[in-house]
Scaffold this motif. Structure first.
Motif, PDB file in Angstrom:
ATOM      1  N   ASP A  39      56.645  11.837  58.847  1.00 14.21           N
ATOM      2  CA  ASP A  39      55.433  11.066  59.094  1.00 14.21           C
ATOM      3  C   ASP A  39      55.842   9.612  59.328  1.00 14.21           C
ATOM      4  N   TYR A  40      54.884   8.723  59.347  1.00 11.10           N
ATOM      5  CA  TYR A  40      55.191   7.330  59.646  1.00 11.10           C
ATOM      6  C   TYR A  40      56.060   6.662  58.587  1.00 11.10           C
ATOM      7  N   PHE A  41      55.969   7.139  57.356  1.00  5.16           N
ATOM      8  CA  PHE A  41      56.613   6.441  56.250  1.00  5.16           C
ATOM      9  C   PHE A  41      57.899   7.088  55.751  1.00  5.16           C
ATOM     10  N   SER A  42      58.084   8.359  55.994  1.00  5.85           N
ATOM     11  CA  SER A  42      59.263   9.040  55.460  1.00  5.85           C
ATOM     12  C   SER A  42      59.536  10.320  56.231  1.00  5.85           C
ATOM     13  N   LYS A  43      60.697  10.882  55.932  1.00  4.49           N
ATOM     14  CA  LYS A  43      60.990  12.206  56.435  1.00  4.49           C
ATOM     15  C   LYS A  43      61.783  12.942  55.373  1.00  4.49           C
ATOM     16  N   ASP A  44      61.534  14.229  55.297  1.00  5.99           N
ATOM     17  CA  ASP A  44      62.187  15.100  54.345  1.00  5.99           C
ATOM     18  C   ASP A  44      62.593  16.379  55.074  1.00  5.99           C
ATOM     19  N   TYR A  45      63.584  17.045  54.525  1.00  4.36           N
ATOM     20  CA  TYR A  45      64.080  18.281  55.115  1.00  4.36           C
ATOM     21  C   TYR A  45      63.965  19.411  54.098  1.00  4.36           C
ATOM     22  N   GLU A  46      63.734  20.606  54.598  1.00  5.76           N
ATOM     23  CA  GLU A  46      63.695  21.790  53.750  1.00  5.76           C
ATOM     24  C   GLU A  46      64.540  22.869  54.405  1.00  5.76           C
ATOM     25  N   VAL A  47      65.429  23.455  53.617  1.00 10.61           N
ATOM     26  CA  VAL A  47      66.290  24.529  54.099  1.00 10.61           C
ATOM     27  C   VAL A  47      65.952  25.780  53.303  1.00 10.61           C
ATOM     28  N   ILE A  48      65.708  26.865  53.994  1.00 10.10           N
ATOM     29  CA  ILE A  48      65.452  28.156  53.357  1.00 10.10           C
ATOM     30  C   ILE A  48      66.642  29.056  53.652  1.00 10.10           C
ATOM     31  N   LEU A  49      67.193  29.643  52.592  1.00 10.79           N
ATOM     32  CA  LEU A  49      68.310  30.564  52.751  1.00 10.79           C
ATOM     33  C   LEU A  49      67.804  32.000  52.874  1.00 10.79           C
ATOM     34  N   LYS A  50      68.655  32.890  53.329  1.00 17.30           N
ATOM     35  CA  LYS A  50      68.279  34.291  53.536  1.00 17.30           C
ATOM     36  C   LYS A  50      67.808  34.971  52.253  1.00 17.30           C
ATOM     37  N   ASN A  51      68.302  34.528  51.085  1.00 20.21           N
ATOM     38  CA  ASN A  51      67.866  35.133  49.822  1.00 20.21           C
ATOM     39  C   ASN A  51      66.594  34.490  49.273  1.00 20.21           C
ATOM     40  N   GLY A  52      66.007  33.553  50.006  1.00 20.95           N
ATOM     41  CA  GLY A  52      64.764  32.900  49.598  1.00 20.95           C
ATOM     42  C   GLY A  52      64.952  31.560  48.924  1.00 20.95           C
ATOM     43  N   THR A  53      66.175  31.198  48.569  1.00 18.76           N
ATOM     44  CA  THR A  53      66.429  29.908  47.936  1.00 18.76           C
ATOM     45  C   THR A  53      65.954  28.782  48.848  1.00 18.76           C
ATOM     46  N   LYS A  54      65.276  27.807  48.235  1.00 21.32           N
ATOM     47  CA  LYS A  54      64.756  26.660  48.982  1.00 21.32           C
ATOM     48  C   LYS A  54      65.482  25.409  48.510  1.00 21.32           C
ATOM     49  N   ILE A  55      65.980  24.616  49.461  1.00 18.73           N
ATOM     50  CA  ILE A  55      66.675  23.380  49.153  1.00 18.73           C
ATOM     51  C   ILE A  55      65.973  22.258  49.897  1.00 18.73           C
ATOM     52  N   GLU A  56      65.594  21.217  49.160  1.00 12.42           N
ATOM     53  CA  GLU A  56      64.923  20.079  49.772  1.00 12.42           C
ATOM     54  C   GLU A  56      65.840  18.868  49.753  1.00 12.42           C
ATOM     55  N   PHE A  57      65.766  18.092  50.832  1.00 14.09           N
ATOM     56  CA  PHE A  57      66.571  16.881  50.994  1.00 14.09           C
ATOM     57  C   PHE A  57      65.665  15.724  51.378  1.00 14.09           C
ATOM     58  N   ASP A  58      66.073  14.511  50.998  1.00 13.81           N
ATOM     59  CA  ASP A  58      65.358  13.335  51.465  1.00 13.81           C
ATOM     60  C   ASP A  58      65.819  13.008  52.884  1.00 13.81           C
ATOM     61  N   GLY A  59      65.319  11.941  53.456  1.00 13.80           N
ATOM     62  CA  GLY A  59      65.636  11.580  54.831  1.00 13.80           C
ATOM     63  C   GLY A  59      67.097  11.270  55.085  1.00 13.80           C
ATOM     64  N   SER A  60      67.850  10.938  54.031  1.00 16.40           N
ATOM     65  CA  SER A  60      69.281  10.646  54.171  1.00 16.40           C
ATOM     66  C   SER A  60      70.158  11.870  53.950  1.00 16.40           C
ATOM     67  N   GLY A  61      69.545  12.973  53.561  1.00 24.54           N
ATOM     68  CA  GLY A  61      70.315  14.195  53.321  1.00 24.54           C
ATOM     69  C   GLY A  61      70.740  14.388  51.881  1.00 24.54           C
ATOM     70  N   ASN A  62      70.186  13.610  50.955  1.00 27.05           N
ATOM     71  CA  ASN A  62      70.466  13.793  49.534  1.00 27.05           C
ATOM     72  C   ASN A  62      69.556  14.891  48.983  1.00 27.05           C
ATOM     73  N   TRP A  63      70.116  15.812  48.204  1.00 28.85           N
ATOM     74  CA  TRP A  63      69.287  16.891  47.671  1.00 28.85           C
ATOM     75  C   TRP A  63      68.268  16.324  46.689  1.00 28.85           C
ATOM     76  N   THR A  64      67.063  16.879  46.703  1.00 23.21           N
ATOM     77  CA  THR A  64      66.022  16.488  45.761  1.00 23.21           C
ATOM     78  C   THR A  64      65.547  17.675  44.933  1.00 23.21           C
ATOM     79  N   GLU A  65      65.719  18.885  45.472  1.00 27.15           N
ATOM     80  CA  GLU A  65      65.315  20.087  44.735  1.00 27.15           C
ATOM     81  C   GLU A  65      66.079  21.290  45.255  1.00 27.15           C
ATOM     82  N   VAL A  66      66.495  22.139  44.315  1.00 28.84           N
ATOM     83  CA  VAL A  66      67.088  23.427  44.666  1.00 28.84           C
ATOM     84  C   VAL A  66      66.344  24.467  43.848  1.00 28.84           C
ATOM     85  N   ASP A  67      65.666  25.376  44.524  1.00 31.30           N
ATOM     86  CA  ASP A  67      64.854  26.396  43.865  1.00 31.30           C
ATOM     87  C   ASP A  67      65.357  27.771  44.290  1.00 31.30           C
TER      88      ASP A  67
END
Length: 142
Positions: free
Chosen positions: A53-81
């Motif tokens: 959006d105008y103020f930020s960007k975030d990334y989400e990666v979904i793995l084949k086993n369903g694991t979800k990994i979230e990153f901030d706009g710089s690529g630093n992990w913020t959540e691994v589920d």
């Protein structure tokens, strides 16, 4: 009055234009790519999305086993589920991993979230444990 209306419309348009966009793994910031390759293997990536959006960007990666990994706009992990599956812990603070191994030896970490000043960890037995930003135990939520 015009200025207030302009600010409100600008704020609403920021939400209107924010959207998830499918991207390729190579479009993930280098830090994020390295994180995935180090702890999960990029061959297991099923989908990568960019939430911008105008103020930020975030990334989400979904793995084949369903694991979800979230990153901030710089690529630093913020959540691994791991979605109820055990996750690797090589990236987690050593104090957190040691506390879990000592206090709950029959469990594993299935989710970890890094906030600005704290960490939240979910264990395979359903307990949620809060740690401060240095990895020191704070409290258990059940």
């Amino acid at each position: 009055m015009k200025n207030i209306l302009s600010i409100v419309l600008l704020g609403l348009s920021a939400f209107t234009f924010a959207q998830d966009q499918m991207i390729s793994f190579n479009q993930l910031p280098q830090k994020g790519q390295k994180f995935i390759n180090t702890y999960f293997n990029s061959k297991n990536v099923s989908a990568v999305t960019l939430d911008k959006d105008y103020f930020s960007k975030d990334y989400e990666v979904i793995l084949k086993n369903g694991t979800k990994i979230e990153f901030d706009g710089s690529g630093n992990w913020t959540e691994v589920d791991g979605k109820r599956n055990t996750i690797p812990t090589g990236f987690a603070p050593d104090k957190i991993v040691a506390y879990v191994k000592k206090s709950f030896p029959q469990t594993s970490i299935i989710k970890i979230e890094k906030n600005k000043y704290s960490y939240e960890v979910e264990l395979s037995n359903g307990l949620d444990i809060d740690f401060d930003g240095k990895g020191n135990f704070v409290k258990i939520d059940d």
